[in-house]
Each structure stands twice: as C-alpha cells, then as structure tokens.
Design a protein around this motif. Structure first.
Motif, PDB file in Angstrom:
ATOM      1  N   ASN A 133       0.832  -1.207   0.000  1.00 40.43           N
ATOM      2  CA  ASN A 133       0.000   0.000   0.000  1.00 40.43           C
ATOM      3  C   ASN A 133       0.870   1.261   0.000  1.00 40.43           C
ATOM      4  O   ASN A 133       2.096   1.193   0.145  1.00 40.43           O
ATOM      5  CB  ASN A 133      -0.972   0.010   1.193  1.00 40.43           C
ATOM      6  CG  ASN A 133      -0.269  -0.087   2.539  1.00 40.43           C
ATOM      7  OD1 ASN A 133       0.786   0.506   2.748  1.00 40.43           O
ATOM      8  ND2 ASN A 133      -0.850  -0.828   3.461  1.00 40.43           N
ATOM      9  N   GLU A 134       0.216   2.400  -0.150  1.00 43.76           N
ATOM     10  CA  GLU A 134       0.916   3.671  -0.271  1.00 43.76           C
ATOM     11  C   GLU A 134       1.661   4.050   1.006  1.00 43.76           C
ATOM     12  O   GLU A 134       2.757   4.640   0.949  1.00 43.76           O
ATOM     13  CB  GLU A 134      -0.096   4.771  -0.622  1.00 43.76           C
ATOM     14  CG  GLU A 134       0.533   6.130  -0.906  1.00 43.76           C
ATOM     15  CD  GLU A 134       1.441   6.137  -2.123  1.00 43.76           C
ATOM     16  OE1 GLU A 134       2.398   6.940  -2.126  1.00 43.76           O
ATOM     17  OE2 GLU A 134       1.205   5.344  -3.056  1.00 43.76           O
ATOM     18  N   GLN A 135       1.088   3.709   2.148  1.00 43.38           N
ATOM     19  CA  GLN A 135       1.754   4.024   3.413  1.00 43.38           C
ATOM     20  C   GLN A 135       3.110   3.316   3.510  1.00 43.38           C
ATOM     21  O   GLN A 135       4.104   3.915   3.923  1.00 43.38           O
ATOM     22  CB  GLN A 135       0.861   3.611   4.584  1.00 43.38           C
ATOM     23  CG  GLN A 135       1.465   3.903   5.948  1.00 43.38           C
ATOM     24  CD  GLN A 135       0.549   3.462   7.080  1.00 43.38           C
ATOM     25  OE1 GLN A 135      -0.620   3.149   6.876  1.00 43.38           O
ATOM     26  NE2 GLN A 135       1.075   3.428   8.278  1.00 43.38           N
ATOM     27  N   GLN A 136       3.144   2.058   3.111  1.00 47.53           N
ATOM     28  CA  GLN A 136       4.411   1.311   3.141  1.00 47.53           C
ATOM     29  C   GLN A 136       5.409   1.887   2.141  1.00 47.53           C
ATOM     30  O   GLN A 136       6.609   1.962   2.423  1.00 47.53           O
ATOM     31  CB  GLN A 136       4.148  -0.162   2.833  1.00 47.53           C
ATOM     32  CG  GLN A 136       3.460  -0.932   3.950  1.00 47.53           C
ATOM     33  CD  GLN A 136       4.319  -1.033   5.196  1.00 47.53           C
ATOM     34  OE1 GLN A 136       3.937  -0.590   6.273  1.00 47.53           O
ATOM     35  NE2 GLN A 136       5.502  -1.598   5.054  1.00 47.53           N
ATOM     36  N   LYS A 180       5.674   4.987   1.145  1.00 49.94           N
ATOM     37  CA  LYS A 180       6.230   6.229   1.710  1.00 49.94           C
ATOM     38  C   LYS A 180       7.287   5.932   2.764  1.00 49.94           C
ATOM     39  O   LYS A 180       8.322   6.596   2.836  1.00 49.94           O
ATOM     40  CB  LYS A 180       5.100   7.064   2.314  1.00 49.94           C
ATOM     41  CG  LYS A 180       4.184   7.694   1.284  1.00 49.94           C
ATOM     42  CD  LYS A 180       3.080   8.517   1.956  1.00 49.94           C
ATOM     43  CE  LYS A 180       2.162   9.154   0.917  1.00 49.94           C
ATOM     44  NZ  LYS A 180       1.050   9.921   1.555  1.00 49.94           N
ATOM     45  N   SER A 181       7.027   4.923   3.591  1.00 46.96           N
ATOM     46  CA  SER A 181       7.981   4.554   4.639  1.00 46.96           C
ATOM     47  C   SER A 181       9.301   4.066   4.039  1.00 46.96           C
ATOM     48  O   SER A 181      10.391   4.423   4.510  1.00 46.96           O
ATOM     49  CB  SER A 181       7.362   3.478   5.532  1.00 46.96           C
ATOM     50  OG  SER A 181       8.277   3.028   6.496  1.00 46.96           O
TER      51      SER A 181
END
Length: 488
Positions: free
Chosen positions: A334-337, A339-340
């Motif tokens: 997903n996008e959160q991962q 970005k991380s």
C-alpha cells in the motif's frame, strides 16, 4: 469441488454469512494494478459481541469433540486446500501482491501446518504425577482454553492466519479471526470458506473484517476471548499486549512481532552460495517478511569480492508483475508502506551510505536498492525496512560481526554463512535471537520447529509442541482416596 468461491463482501459469524453493521467500508485494492477488487461493509462492535457469543456457544460442544472429529476436520481441510490450490494462489497474487513463487510456497506451508495440527488431538494427554501425600492420586489434565482471538497481517496472510486458526481448532478451541484490512480475503474470509467446505461446525470458525479504529481495541479487550494471537509490528503488538493484560479480564497473548534479521558472511564462506542466500532472503516477497534479511554483515577480508558478486546478482533479478512466473520482486502492499520505504532510502543517502543499485517506483513496485558501507548506527541498519532495501555492513572480524549481529532491539531470525559447520553453530549460539540458520536464508518456518523471537520480536513460540502449550491450559487435580486427619 463446488464452483469458485464468491460472497467475499460478507462477515462469517456463527456459521452464517452476513453483512457487517458498520457504516465504514473496507476497500480491497489490488496492490499492483491499483484496481478495486470489492468493497466490504465492515463489522461493528455489535458484530463483535455477536461473533464472540457465537464462538463461546460453539466451544461448549466443540471442546468435548472427539479426537477423531478434530483429526477429520484437519484432513478434510487439507483436501479442500489441495483441490483449490490454484484458486488460492490466484487470490494471493491478486490481493496480497505476492509473486507466484511466493504464493505457491505459502500454500505449501499451509498444508504443512494443517498436517502438524492433525497430530495435536492425540498429543493432548493427561499426566499422572507422583503423589506426595498418602492415599492420593495427582493428575495434570490438559484442556482447551475457549475462544481464541486471532489478528493476522497482510504479508503472508493465508499462512499466518491458518497457523493460529487450525491449531486452535485442532486443540478444541473456537476462533474469531480478524485479518488485515489490506488482505481481508486471503487472510480471513477465504479461510472461512475453506473451513466451511471442510465441514467444521457452525461457530467454531468465525471471521470479522473491520476498521481497526472502530473495532480493533474492542476486539482485544472483550471479556470472552481467553487468548489473543497477534502477528504484526512491534508497535501494535505492544499495544495489544497492554490491552490484553491491563484490561478487566487478563488474557494470554501470543505475539510474533518485528525483526531485523542479520545475515553474517564469515571469511571462509562460499561467496557464490552466500550471495544466493542473501538475495533470496532479502528480496523474496519484496522484503515484506518479518524474517527477511534486513542487514548483511560481511567480513572485511572478503567484503569487496562479495559486494561485486552481489551487485551482479541483484541487477539480474526480474522485477514487476507478480503474476509472471519469473518475477521475484513484485508490488508493495500500500501507499503508506511505499512512503515509509522511500523515506528510509532518502535517509540512507543522507547518512552517507553508498547506493550502488536503485530504480524508480512503478505500479507500487520498488526495485531493489542496495547500500554498501553502511554505518551500523544509522537507520538503515537499525530499522526494519519491510521492503526491497539491502544494507551491507563491513565487520572487522568474527568477533566484531557478532557484536554487530546483536546490535538490535529485535531478535527474531538470523543467519550465518561459513564452510565450517561447528564454527557456524558456535557463532549462532552467540546471537540473541529465536532462530539462526547456517548456510541458508533467514526466512524459514517449519511446522514442527519452534518459531518465535527474543527482545522486541515477541512472546511465545508457534508450531509443534510449543504452540500446543500456548493454546491449551493445564489443570492440576488431586483425588484423596482415604480421608485425611487434619490438625483441627
């Protein structure tokens, strides 16, 4: 076998497929194509009350089921999984973004854990102790716990859910499973379908899909479950542990949490073999594995030679569409991962590590990034990246390599490469971790071997007799055959 499964927009509560009562929708997205698979009306707190009550009612009878009933449950489930192998693999590729290589391995691992669980009913035995008082019998009975709450992650959703689910059922417990919202089907609803087809009685297996902000804490704090089995991040695991132990009803917890697995390459290692081990251990499932090789520690005497071989190997990896047979590195979940992972890459550059392999992100696919000359005190070495980033650290010698290997808050898996097996064992025993593999990848899980970690990597052990102990309770009972004379 019936037609391909459908109806994945419903909750599985007490043997019935029904719509969740929350106003929140769980949007299920294919991580590679970014296309919506379906939307699922989430479970509400009222649904959690219903599902736990249903599981508790089912436990009253399932806890008294025979050894043969439980073994038959496992046997039938294995048959259904085998019959639907390709259907399951397709779901794992589509929903979890796993490559076909990874998906096939995941289904094989599930069949292994089911086979192990089938042995549990006969291994639950009562033990007679030596009585320490005259005319007395002393027994230890092993019993099921009751309702077990399972919270599973998205990275190996089918296996990491089934590992707890089938063990709980085989030991006479009932289950309420809450999968990750990123993989509600492969981590939850698909298991409900499989166990239903296998003939498991209504209420023994239950699945609820919902927003963690709405039902997450309530799911853990509820009075009914006796144990919470959680696989996921250390941060969330600490929160769950605090809720389970600090609430009105103290619960048992089984926590399998984060990792920062070191792979140590000693000066006598077979370098070609070590490179293969490092690449597979890091880039399988895009590095989205708690056991994934998160740090490479290489002896200074072979460092340059090893790095050159590593660079050639990584440059030739197939990256992209997970549905293709030869792809090793597919999409991030997903996008959160994403970005991380991007943030960690940028921080690595700022901290002075040399980036020798990189690439642009496309369709959620982050190509392999290899950093060399990494400072062991920087974020690249200390953080769990959960992505296709491989930091390489230079060790002065074996003693220094051991210090570097233990320089982490985590202690899940680890590895060491050496031609001298005795040397490997000595080195492995000096690592503060739950698992160490000599001349093999750090990603390994056998159904009959203890799986778990030290430090911030969790509590308890999965698999074999170790998980059997976690999912049952002991009850000491004495029988006084002749009345005692008391000093009263």
């Amino acid at each position: 076998m019936s037609d391909v499964y459908s109806g994945f927009d419903l909750q599985f509560i007490a043997g019935k497929w029904q719509k969740g009562n929350s106003n929140k929708l769980i949007q299920n997205i294919n991580p590679y194509t970014q296309q919506e698979i379906l939307q699922i009306p989430g479970a509400s707190q009222a649904d959690i009350d219903s599902v736990y009550q249903g599981a508790l009612t089912a436990w009253q009878s399932w806890s008294r089921s025979s050894v043969e009933e439980r073994k038959t449950c496992c046997t039938r489930l294995a048959e259904v999984v085998e019959q639907r192998r390709e259907e399951i693999i397709s779901w794992l590729v589509k929903e979890a973004g796993g490559t076909r290589l990874k998906a096939r391995g995941e289904v094989t691992a599930v069949l292994g854990i089911i086979a192990e669980a089938a042995t549990y009913p006969e291994r639950i035995v009562n033990t007679q102790l030596k009585a320490l008082e005259p005319n007395q019998q002393s027994w230890v009975y092993r019993q099921s716990l009751g309702v077990i709450a399972v919270i599973s992650p998205w990275n190996y959703p089918f296996y990491l859910s089934m590992r707890s689910v089938i063990t709980a059922i085989a030991t006479g417990n009932t289950v309420v499973l809450k999968p990750s919202s990123d993989t509600p089907i492969t981590g939850g609803l698909l298991l409900g379908k499989l166990l239903e087809e296998a003939g498991v009685p209504a209420g023994v297996m239950n699945v609820v899909v919902g927003s963690s902000s709405e039902i997450g804490d309530y799911f853990v704090e509820h009075d009914i479950p006796k144990l919470v089995s959680f696989t996921g991040s250390t941060k969330v695991g600490k929160h769950i542990g605090a809720l389970a132990v600090g609430g009105r009803c103290i619960k048992r917890v089984a926590l399998e949490l984060g990792g920062n697995a070191p792979l140590v390459i000693l000066d006598d290692a077979d370098l070609d073999q070590a490179v293969d081990i490092a690449v597979m251990g890091r880039f399988l499932n895009q590095g989205q594995i708690c056991m994934s090789t998160n740090r490479l520690i290489v002896d200074a005497s072979i460092y340059d030679q090893f790095v050159e071989k590593l660079k050639i190997k990584v440059e030739n990896l197939k990256v992209g569409d997970p549905s293709l047979e030869d792809t090793l590195v597919g999409p991030i979940i997903n996008e959160q991962q994403i970005k991380s992972i991007h943030a960690l890459i940028e921080q690595g550059k700022q901290d002075g590590a040399r980036l020798i392999i990189s690439g642009e992100t496309q369709n959620n696919v982050i190509p392999p990034h290899v950093f060399i000359d990494v400072d062991p005190d920087t974020s690249l070495a200390r953080n769990e990246s959960f992505g296709p980033i491989l930091p390489v650290i230079k060790a002065k010698d074996e003693a220094h390599a051991a210090i570097l290997a233990n320089a982490s808050e985590y202690g899940l898996s680890s590895g060491v490469c050496t031609r001298d097996h005795e040397r490997g064992i000595r080195f492995a025993l000096g690592i503060d971790a739950g698992m160490t593999h000599i001349n093999d990848i750090t990603v390994m899980d056998h159904p009959n071997a203890p799986f778990g970690g030290e430090k911030n990597s969790g509590l308890g052990r999965f698999n074999g007799g170790w998980l059997l102990d976690e999912f049952t309770r002991t009850h000491w009972i004495t029988i006084q055959e002749v009345p005692k004379q008391y000093p009263i």
